[in-house]
Scaffold this motif. Structure first.
Motif, PDB file in Angstrom:
ATOM      1  N   GLY A 112       0.661  -1.083  -0.128  1.00  0.00           N
ATOM      2  CA  GLY A 112       0.043  -0.192  -0.094  1.00  0.00           C
ATOM      3  C   GLY A 112       0.598   1.339  -0.084  1.00  0.00           C
ATOM      4  N   ILE A 113       0.307   2.399   0.089  1.00  0.00           N
ATOM      5  CA  ILE A 113       0.799   3.661   0.352  1.00  0.00           C
ATOM      6  C   ILE A 113       1.236   4.063   1.710  1.00  0.00           C
ATOM      7  CG2 ILE A 113       0.794   6.054  -0.422  1.00  0.00           C
ATOM      8  CD1 ILE A 113      -1.221   5.225  -2.773  1.00  0.00           C
ATOM      9  N   TYR A 114       2.470   4.336   2.096  1.00  0.00           N
ATOM     10  CA  TYR A 114       2.786   4.885   3.396  1.00  0.00           C
ATOM     11  C   TYR A 114       3.201   6.338   3.368  1.00  0.00           C
ATOM     12  CZ  TYR A 114       3.114  -0.006   4.840  1.00  0.00           C
ATOM     13  OH  TYR A 114       2.784  -1.424   4.934  1.00  0.00           O
ATOM     14  N   THR A 115       2.745   7.169   4.242  1.00  0.00           N
ATOM     15  CA  THR A 115       2.838   8.687   4.189  1.00  0.00           C
ATOM     16  C   THR A 115       3.568   9.004   5.480  1.00  0.00           C
ATOM     17  OG1 THR A 115       0.774   9.038   2.892  1.00  0.00           O
ATOM     18  CG2 THR A 115       1.963  10.821   3.950  1.00  0.00           C
ATOM     19  N   CYS A 116       4.785   9.663   5.236  1.00  0.00           N
ATOM     20  CA  CYS A 116       5.355  10.182   6.441  1.00  0.00           C
ATOM     21  C   CYS A 116       5.097  11.886   6.384  1.00  0.00           C
ATOM     22  CB  CYS A 116       7.087   9.643   6.182  1.00  0.00           C
ATOM     23  SG  CYS A 116       8.162  10.647   7.592  1.00  0.00           S
ATOM     24  N   ASN A 117       4.502  12.140   7.544  1.00  0.00           N
ATOM     25  CA  ASN A 117       4.511  13.832   7.662  1.00  0.00           C
ATOM     26  C   ASN A 117       5.467  14.227   8.738  1.00  0.00           C
ATOM     27  OD1 ASN A 117       2.406  13.907   5.779  1.00  0.00           O
ATOM     28  ND2 ASN A 117       0.775  13.485   7.207  1.00  0.00           N
ATOM     29  N   ILE A 118       6.057  15.177   8.469  1.00  0.00           N
ATOM     30  CA  ILE A 118       7.128  15.944   9.303  1.00  0.00           C
ATOM     31  C   ILE A 118       6.664  17.232   9.698  1.00  0.00           C
ATOM     32  CG2 ILE A 118       9.502  16.362  10.115  1.00  0.00           C
ATOM     33  CD1 ILE A 118       9.015  14.030   7.009  1.00  0.00           C
ATOM     34  N   THR A 119       6.467  17.773  10.765  1.00  0.00           N
ATOM     35  CA  THR A 119       6.254  19.405  11.153  1.00  0.00           C
ATOM     36  C   THR A 119       7.142  19.703  12.056  1.00  0.00           C
ATOM     37  OG1 THR A 119       3.858  18.761  11.049  1.00  0.00           O
ATOM     38  CG2 THR A 119       4.383  20.678  12.257  1.00  0.00           C
ATOM     39  N   ARG A 120       7.928  20.610  11.914  1.00  0.00           N
ATOM     40  CA  ARG A 120       8.614  21.326  12.855  1.00  0.00           C
ATOM     41  C   ARG A 120       8.414  22.759  12.876  1.00  0.00           C
ATOM     42  NH1 ARG A 120      12.844  18.443   9.313  1.00  0.00           N
ATOM     43  NH2 ARG A 120      13.849  16.847  10.308  1.00  0.00           N
ATOM     44  N   GLU A 121       8.869  22.993  14.457  1.00  0.00           N
ATOM     45  CA  GLU A 121       8.506  24.440  15.107  1.00  0.00           C
ATOM     46  C   GLU A 121       9.802  24.725  15.401  1.00  0.00           C
ATOM     47  OE1 GLU A 121       5.941  27.075  18.223  1.00  0.00           O
ATOM     48  OE2 GLU A 121       5.719  24.673  18.192  1.00  0.00           O
ATOM     49  N   PHE A 122      10.510  25.700  14.550  1.00  0.00           N
ATOM     50  CA  PHE A 122      11.678  26.441  14.848  1.00  0.00           C
ATOM     51  C   PHE A 122      11.498  27.514  15.997  1.00  0.00           C
ATOM     52  CE2 PHE A 122      11.490  25.079  10.541  1.00  0.00           C
ATOM     53  CZ  PHE A 122      12.582  24.121  10.514  1.00  0.00           C
ATOM     54  N   GLU A 123      12.759  27.494  16.636  1.00  0.00           N
ATOM     55  CA  GLU A 123      13.035  28.388  18.065  1.00  0.00           C
ATOM     56  C   GLU A 123      13.747  29.379  17.736  1.00  0.00           C
ATOM     57  OE1 GLU A 123      13.849  25.739  21.174  1.00  0.00           O
ATOM     58  OE2 GLU A 123      12.209  24.369  20.498  1.00  0.00           O
ATOM     59  N   PHE A 124      13.400  30.512  16.877  1.00  0.00           N
ATOM     60  CA  PHE A 124      14.040  31.769  16.708  1.00  0.00           C
ATOM     61  C   PHE A 124      13.668  32.695  17.684  1.00  0.00           C
ATOM     62  CE2 PHE A 124      13.929  29.843  12.371  1.00  0.00           C
ATOM     63  CZ  PHE A 124      15.063  29.695  12.247  1.00  0.00           C
ATOM     64  N   GLU A 125      14.312  33.803  17.907  1.00  0.00           N
ATOM     65  CA  GLU A 125      14.173  34.708  18.874  1.00  0.00           C
ATOM     66  C   GLU A 125      12.946  35.710  18.586  1.00  0.00           C
ATOM     67  OE1 GLU A 125      17.706  37.122  19.302  1.00  0.00           O
ATOM     68  OE2 GLU A 125      19.063  35.483  20.039  1.00  0.00           O
ATOM     69  N   HIS A 127      10.498  35.078  16.217  1.00  0.00           N
ATOM     70  CA  HIS A 127       9.432  34.178  15.782  1.00  0.00           C
ATOM     71  C   HIS A 127       9.467  32.735  16.028  1.00  0.00           C
ATOM     72  CE1 HIS A 127      11.573  34.583  12.220  1.00  0.00           C
ATOM     73  NE2 HIS A 127      10.594  33.828  11.418  1.00  0.00           N
ATOM     74  N   ARG A 128       8.574  31.917  15.783  1.00  0.00           N
ATOM     75  CA  ARG A 128       8.531  30.562  15.685  1.00  0.00           C
ATOM     76  C   ARG A 128       7.838  29.844  14.637  1.00  0.00           C
ATOM     77  NH1 ARG A 128       9.959  28.723  21.009  1.00  0.00           N
ATOM     78  NH2 ARG A 128       8.953  26.717  20.817  1.00  0.00           N
ATOM     79  N   PRO A 129       8.386  29.843  13.720  1.00  0.00           N
ATOM     80  CA  PRO A 129       7.736  29.391  12.091  1.00  0.00           C
ATOM     81  C   PRO A 129       7.572  28.012  12.015  1.00  0.00           C
ATOM     82  CG  PRO A 129      10.117  29.923  11.843  1.00  0.00           C
ATOM     83  CD  PRO A 129       9.932  30.329  13.011  1.00  0.00           C
ATOM     84  N   LEU A 130       6.579  27.459  11.357  1.00  0.00           N
ATOM     85  CA  LEU A 130       6.511  25.989  11.294  1.00  0.00           C
ATOM     86  C   LEU A 130       6.722  25.559   9.858  1.00  0.00           C
ATOM     87  CD1 LEU A 130       2.886  25.601  12.835  1.00  0.00           C
ATOM     88  CD2 LEU A 130       4.865  24.599  13.757  1.00  0.00           C
ATOM     89  N   PHE A 131       7.299  24.365   9.826  1.00  0.00           N
ATOM     90  CA  PHE A 131       7.822  23.749   8.475  1.00  0.00           C
ATOM     91  C   PHE A 131       7.092  22.463   8.388  1.00  0.00           C
ATOM     92  CE2 PHE A 131      10.634  20.963   6.051  1.00  0.00           C
ATOM     93  CZ  PHE A 131      10.684  21.455   5.085  1.00  0.00           C
ATOM     94  N   THR A 132       6.448  22.196   7.377  1.00  0.00           N
ATOM     95  CA  THR A 132       5.686  20.790   7.027  1.00  0.00           C
ATOM     96  C   THR A 132       6.501  20.199   5.936  1.00  0.00           C
ATOM     97  OG1 THR A 132       3.743  21.882   6.136  1.00  0.00           O
ATOM     98  CG2 THR A 132       3.778  21.350   8.378  1.00  0.00           C
TER      99      THR A 132
END
Length: 211
Positions: A112-125, A127-132
């Motif tokens: 079948g199909i396997y999905t790997c989702n990665i979500t990162r919250e970066f800790e800058f002074e 702001h804290r942007p999200l990357f997916t």
């Protein structure tokens, strides 16, 4: 099936800094029934993105079905109740750039199909942007492993080389045997010719000694 990591160092006047280079490698898409299969999921971070909190979600979708959660990493490992219960193993790295999992004792129903989702919250002074990001793996499970074409060619070349070396060795042995035989025959002929010379001629053959 693995993340290629290379270490290099840069020299500076005050301090030395070393950093690792991450390479995103796609996962294999064919598994063998009864074997373990590592589902490779790599999401590289830049040097300025090292400080981040990471959440990983794994989903499985059978043919004609819907995505269902099977595994999650959120500060700790969590396995969801599914057909994979007790057969999933975390294989991620400490820096969370490799967030792979391994399916133990693969079955034909695991295709079948396997999905790997990665979500990162970066800790800058400021702001804290999200990357997916997401990785899809179309996995096919087979009953037996197919023989690799490269290994077949290598095996054929090995047998050809063995045959060639064997023939070459036989030719060398025959050549050496004939050479030794001819030398022995020549020596025997010389000895026979010498014995056939009359004794008086043998005396004449002696080298005169000057007084």
């Amino acid at each position: 099936q693995f993340c290629l990591t290379r270490l290099f160092c840069c020299s500076f006047s005050l301090a030395d800094f070393c950093s690792a280079v991450c390479v995103e490698v796609p996962s294999e898409t064919e598994a063998v029934q009864g074997k373990d299969m590592k589902l490779l999921c790599i999401s590289c971070m830049k040097r300025e993105e090292v400080t981040a909190s990471t959440v990983v979600e794994w989903f499985y979708r059978p043919e004609g079905g819907k995505d269902e959660p099977i595994y999650e990493y959120r500060n700790k490992n969590h396995e969801f109740p599914s057909r994979f219960s007790g057969r999933l193993q975390w294989n991620g790295s400490k820096d969370m750039q490799d967030v792979s999992i391994t399916v133990l004792n693969v079955t034909l129903n695991d295709s079948g199909i396997y999905t790997c989702n990665i979500t990162r919250e970066f800790e800058f002074e400021i702001h804290r942007p999200l990357f997916t990001s997401s990785r899809l793996i179309h996995l096919t499970v087979v009953e037996e492993a197919g023989e690799d074409f490269t290994s077949v060619i290598s095996e054929i070349m090995m047998y050809i080389l063995l045959v060639f070396l064997t023939l070459w060795l036989l030719i060398e042995m025959v050549y050496c045997y004939r050479k030794v035989s001819k030398a022995e025959e020549a020596a025997q002929e010389n000895a026979t010719d010498y014995l056939a010379i009359p004794s008086e001629n043998k005396e004449n053959c002696a080298v005169p000694v000057e007084e």
